[in-house]
Each structure stands twice: as C-alpha cells, then as structure tokens.
Design a protein around this motif. Sequence first.
Motif, mmCIF file in Angstrom:
data_model
loop_
_atom_site.group_PDB
_atom_site.id
_atom_site.type_symbol
_atom_site.label_atom_id
_atom_site.label_comp_id
_atom_site.label_asym_id
_atom_site.label_seq_id
_atom_site.Cartn_x
_atom_site.Cartn_y
_atom_site.Cartn_z
ATOM 1 N N ILE A 57 -37.838 1.790 -12.975
ATOM 2 C CA ILE A 57 -37.919 1.615 -14.426
ATOM 3 C C ILE A 57 -36.742 0.755 -14.852
ATOM 4 C CG2 ILE A 57 -37.817 2.851 -16.636
ATOM 5 C CD1 ILE A 57 -39.055 5.255 -15.147
ATOM 6 N N SER A 58 -36.912 -0.056 -15.878
ATOM 7 C CA SER A 58 -35.862 -0.993 -16.289
ATOM 8 C C SER A 58 -34.640 -0.269 -16.859
ATOM 9 C CB SER A 58 -36.394 -1.969 -17.334
ATOM 10 O OG SER A 58 -36.663 -1.295 -18.550
ATOM 11 N N LEU A 59 -33.493 -0.911 -16.752
ATOM 12 C CA LEU A 59 -32.252 -0.358 -17.298
ATOM 13 C C LEU A 59 -32.352 -0.180 -18.810
ATOM 14 C CD1 LEU A 59 -29.269 0.468 -17.179
ATOM 15 C CD2 LEU A 59 -28.676 -1.973 -17.186
ATOM 16 N N SER A 60 -32.976 -1.133 -19.495
ATOM 17 C CA SER A 60 -33.073 -1.041 -20.960
ATOM 18 C C SER A 60 -33.878 0.184 -21.383
ATOM 19 C CB SER A 60 -33.710 -2.316 -21.521
ATOM 20 O OG SER A 60 -35.022 -2.506 -20.990
ATOM 21 N N ALA A 61 -34.942 0.484 -20.638
ATOM 22 C CA ALA A 61 -35.756 1.671 -20.961
ATOM 23 C C ALA A 61 -34.952 2.941 -20.730
ATOM 24 C CB ALA A 61 -37.025 1.678 -20.108
ATOM 25 N N TYR A 62 -34.199 2.988 -19.641
ATOM 26 C CA TYR A 62 -33.361 4.154 -19.363
ATOM 27 C C TYR A 62 -32.272 4.305 -20.425
ATOM 28 C CZ TYR A 62 -34.968 5.769 -14.783
ATOM 29 O OH TYR A 62 -35.694 6.329 -13.773
ATOM 30 N N THR A 63 -31.671 3.197 -20.825
ATOM 31 C CA THR A 63 -30.577 3.252 -21.810
ATOM 32 C C THR A 63 -31.064 3.869 -23.110
ATOM 33 O OG1 THR A 63 -29.523 1.293 -20.841
ATOM 34 C CG2 THR A 63 -28.887 1.890 -23.089
ATOM 35 N N SER A 64 -32.225 3.431 -23.566
ATOM 36 C CA SER A 64 -32.791 3.975 -24.800
ATOM 37 C C SER A 64 -33.133 5.448 -24.646
ATOM 38 C CB SER A 64 -34.045 3.178 -25.177
ATOM 39 O OG SER A 64 -34.677 3.731 -26.306
ATOM 40 N N PHE A 65 -33.751 5.799 -23.527
ATOM 41 C CA PHE A 65 -34.185 7.179 -23.270
ATOM 42 C C PHE A 65 -32.989 8.131 -23.184
ATOM 43 C CE2 PHE A 65 -35.298 10.554 -20.222
ATOM 44 C CZ PHE A 65 -36.418 11.088 -20.825
ATOM 45 N N ILE A 66 -31.989 7.772 -22.391
ATOM 46 C CA ILE A 66 -30.828 8.645 -22.167
ATOM 47 C C ILE A 66 -29.994 8.770 -23.430
ATOM 48 C CG2 ILE A 66 -28.671 8.887 -20.881
ATOM 49 C CD1 ILE A 66 -30.143 7.404 -18.539
ATOM 50 N N THR A 67 -29.751 7.636 -24.086
ATOM 51 C CA THR A 67 -28.952 7.662 -25.323
ATOM 52 C C THR A 67 -29.609 8.557 -26.362
ATOM 53 O OG1 THR A 67 -28.150 5.405 -24.929
ATOM 54 C CG2 THR A 67 -27.964 6.258 -27.172
ATOM 55 N N GLY A 68 -30.936 8.457 -26.477
ATOM 56 C CA GLY A 68 -31.659 9.260 -27.461
ATOM 57 C C GLY A 68 -31.527 10.751 -27.213
ATOM 58 N N HIS A 69 -31.616 11.169 -25.957
ATOM 59 C CA HIS A 69 -31.497 12.592 -25.632
ATOM 60 C C HIS A 69 -30.081 13.106 -25.860
ATOM 61 C CE1 HIS A 69 -35.404 13.876 -24.134
ATOM 62 N NE2 HIS A 69 -35.556 12.661 -23.634
ATOM 63 N N PHE A 70 -29.096 12.306 -25.549
ATOM 64 C CA PHE A 70 -27.714 12.721 -25.813
ATOM 65 C C PHE A 70 -27.483 12.865 -27.319
ATOM 66 C CE2 PHE A 70 -26.794 12.175 -21.449
ATOM 67 C CZ PHE A 70 -25.519 12.638 -21.204
ATOM 68 N N GLU A 71 -27.980 11.918 -28.102
ATOM 69 C CA GLU A 71 -27.778 11.962 -29.554
ATOM 70 C C GLU A 71 -28.490 13.149 -30.185
ATOM 71 O OE1 GLU A 71 -29.064 8.130 -30.855
ATOM 72 O OE2 GLU A 71 -27.131 7.161 -30.405
ATOM 73 N N GLU A 72 -29.646 13.512 -29.640
ATOM 74 C CA GLU A 72 -30.374 14.687 -30.150
ATOM 75 C C GLU A 72 -29.548 15.958 -29.984
ATOM 76 O OE1 GLU A 72 -34.230 15.173 -28.470
ATOM 77 O OE2 GLU A 72 -34.947 13.207 -29.155
ATOM 78 N N GLY A 73 -28.723 15.993 -28.941
ATOM 79 C CA GLY A 73 -27.870 17.159 -28.700
ATOM 80 C C GLY A 73 -26.489 17.029 -29.309
ATOM 81 N N GLY A 74 -26.295 16.000 -30.134
ATOM 82 C CA GLY A 74 -24.992 15.793 -30.768
ATOM 83 C C GLY A 74 -23.939 15.298 -29.794
ATOM 84 N N LYS A 75 -24.371 14.616 -28.739
ATOM 85 C CA LYS A 75 -23.450 14.117 -27.717
ATOM 86 C C LYS A 75 -23.596 12.611 -27.591
ATOM 87 C CE LYS A 75 -23.790 18.537 -25.312
ATOM 88 N NZ LYS A 75 -23.961 19.261 -24.021
ATOM 89 N N GLN A 76 -22.618 11.975 -26.918
ATOM 90 C CA GLN A 76 -22.620 10.519 -26.817
ATOM 91 C C GLN A 76 -22.351 10.064 -25.390
ATOM 92 O OE1 GLN A 76 -19.610 10.129 -30.145
ATOM 93 N NE2 GLN A 76 -20.942 8.406 -30.684
ATOM 94 N N ILE A 77 -22.964 8.929 -25.045
ATOM 95 C CA ILE A 77 -22.735 8.305 -23.740
ATOM 96 C C ILE A 77 -22.728 6.800 -23.933
ATOM 97 C CG2 ILE A 77 -25.218 8.369 -23.211
ATOM 98 C CD1 ILE A 77 -24.453 8.662 -20.240
ATOM 99 N N THR A 78 -21.840 6.105 -23.258
ATOM 100 C CA THR A 78 -21.723 4.658 -23.425
ATOM 101 C C THR A 78 -22.801 3.927 -22.619
ATOM 102 O OG1 THR A 78 -20.235 4.330 -21.533
ATOM 103 C CG2 THR A 78 -19.230 4.904 -23.664
ATOM 104 N N PRO A 79 -23.211 2.747 -23.077
ATOM 105 C CA PRO A 79 -24.154 1.930 -22.294
ATOM 106 C C PRO A 79 -23.584 1.592 -20.914
ATOM 107 C CG PRO A 79 -24.003 1.113 -24.541
ATOM 108 C CD PRO A 79 -22.912 2.133 -24.384
ATOM 109 N N GLU A 80 -22.251 1.427 -20.834
ATOM 110 C CA GLU A 80 -21.608 1.115 -19.550
ATOM 111 C C GLU A 80 -21.770 2.262 -18.560
ATOM 112 O OE1 GLU A 80 -20.133 -1.406 -22.681
ATOM 113 O OE2 GLU A 80 -20.118 0.791 -22.523
ATOM 114 N N ALA A 81 -21.706 3.492 -19.060
ATOM 115 C CA ALA A 81 -21.874 4.659 -18.190
ATOM 116 C C ALA A 81 -23.302 4.733 -17.655
ATOM 117 C CB ALA A 81 -21.527 5.940 -18.951
ATOM 118 N N ILE A 82 -24.268 4.439 -18.514
ATOM 119 C CA ILE A 82 -25.672 4.456 -18.097
ATOM 120 C C ILE A 82 -25.922 3.369 -17.053
ATOM 121 C CG2 ILE A 82 -28.055 4.146 -18.858
ATOM 122 C CD1 ILE A 82 -27.170 5.283 -21.596
ATOM 123 N N GLN A 83 -25.372 2.189 -17.289
ATOM 124 C CA GLN A 83 -25.521 1.097 -16.320
ATOM 125 C C GLN A 83 -24.877 1.454 -14.984
ATOM 126 O OE1 GLN A 83 -24.248 -2.760 -17.717
ATOM 127 N NE2 GLN A 83 -24.576 -3.743 -15.744
#
Length: 211
Positions: A57-83
């Motif tokens: 799966i593409s990195l951009s799709a993962y970035t959107s998916f992971i960021t969204g789940h972290f934000e739903e839980g009131g948490k944050q993750i950088t795009p650099e960490a996901i990459q």
Amino acid sequence: MDYPEQNVEALLRTYIQDCNNAWFVFSGSKRHMMGEMFSSPSRPFYQSASTLVLKPISLSAYTSFITGHFEEGGKQITPEAIQYIYEKFEGTTWYIQKICNELYAIAEPGIVCGVKEVDVAINMAVEEKNDIYQDLIARLTAKQKTLLLALAHAGKNIQPTSGEFIKKYHLTSASAVQRSLSSLQEKDIITSSNGQYNIYDYFLYHWLNQN
C-alpha cells in the motif's frame, strides 16, 4: 503441502479441472512454496494459474490512515515517523500495524511521536519475541546459524554464494552456503527473489543485528 496424505495436490487438481462454475484463488505468504507449485514442470498445478503479486500500500495512504487514528485518540505522530516505519518494514502491512499499535499504546496526549518513539516501539515488539528467536537459533546447525547472522549483518538483497560474501563472513564454500540456504528456506526463515536472499521476519532481522 503439510498434509500427511500423499498426492493431495494431484487429487485437488483432478477435481478442480472438471469444475467449470467456480473460480479458484491460491494465496499464501510462503513465496518459494507458491512458486514451486505453479512453476515446476513436475507438479500437478504447473502453469495452471495466473500469478498476481500484491504490492505494498502506498506511503500516502498509510500516512492518512495512521494520522487519522492517532488524532481520533487525541494523540499525534509526525509524517517523518510514519515514513520511517514504512521504509524500515518496506511497506509490509503486518509490521506497520504492529509497530503503530505499540506506538499508540505508549503515546501520551500532548506528546508528538517521532522517530525516537518509533525505535522504542520496535524494540518492545522485538523483545516480545526474544524467547521464540532464541529457541529458533538453538535448533539451527552451526553453519545455518553462521549464515543467518551473516545475512542479517550484511543487509538486504544479498547474494550469499558470491566469493566476496563467503570471504567476508568466513564461510566455508559456495556449495555449503547453498545447502544452508535451502534448509533456511524450507524453514521459512529466509526468502529469495532473483538470486538474492532476505530474512523473512523483519523482527528477527532486527533481533539478529542486536546480538
């Protein structure tokens, strides 16, 4: 392949070839086993199926998916960490999900998860498997263990039967290396593609590099 009965492949092929009202999908993560089933002239399913390799799966799709789940839980993750996670595990879904799960569990509200936190999560995931990996290594022969450690330290996409590799890691001969490679493949510890070999389990690869 692991059924105790004999000729299971041939029996299955006998029934499938007369079935004209259904499609059949053969799927599996043991690449060498799947390849042998359909590319070996001596096997019942030789050239009886079209091959489809599932790409990451593409990195951009993962970035959107992971960021969204972290934000739903009131948490944050950088795009650099996901990459960093994506590249470290070459886009392989199970490992990405596992590390993000570990990372989410240790993340605190108000703290942005970066590469440093990812490394902590990876070490936690690998530590969980420490006993399993120790047992796996104990069941290998000395030559298989030496080769596996060499593959781990050498990096990705290695040609272990080359003279340079054998000399660098003090292995015995190309024939001995080939025998060990075959045994490690049968145990699903390593995988090969176009003459290059990699350790199948990314966490095992990481664990070996720590030892």
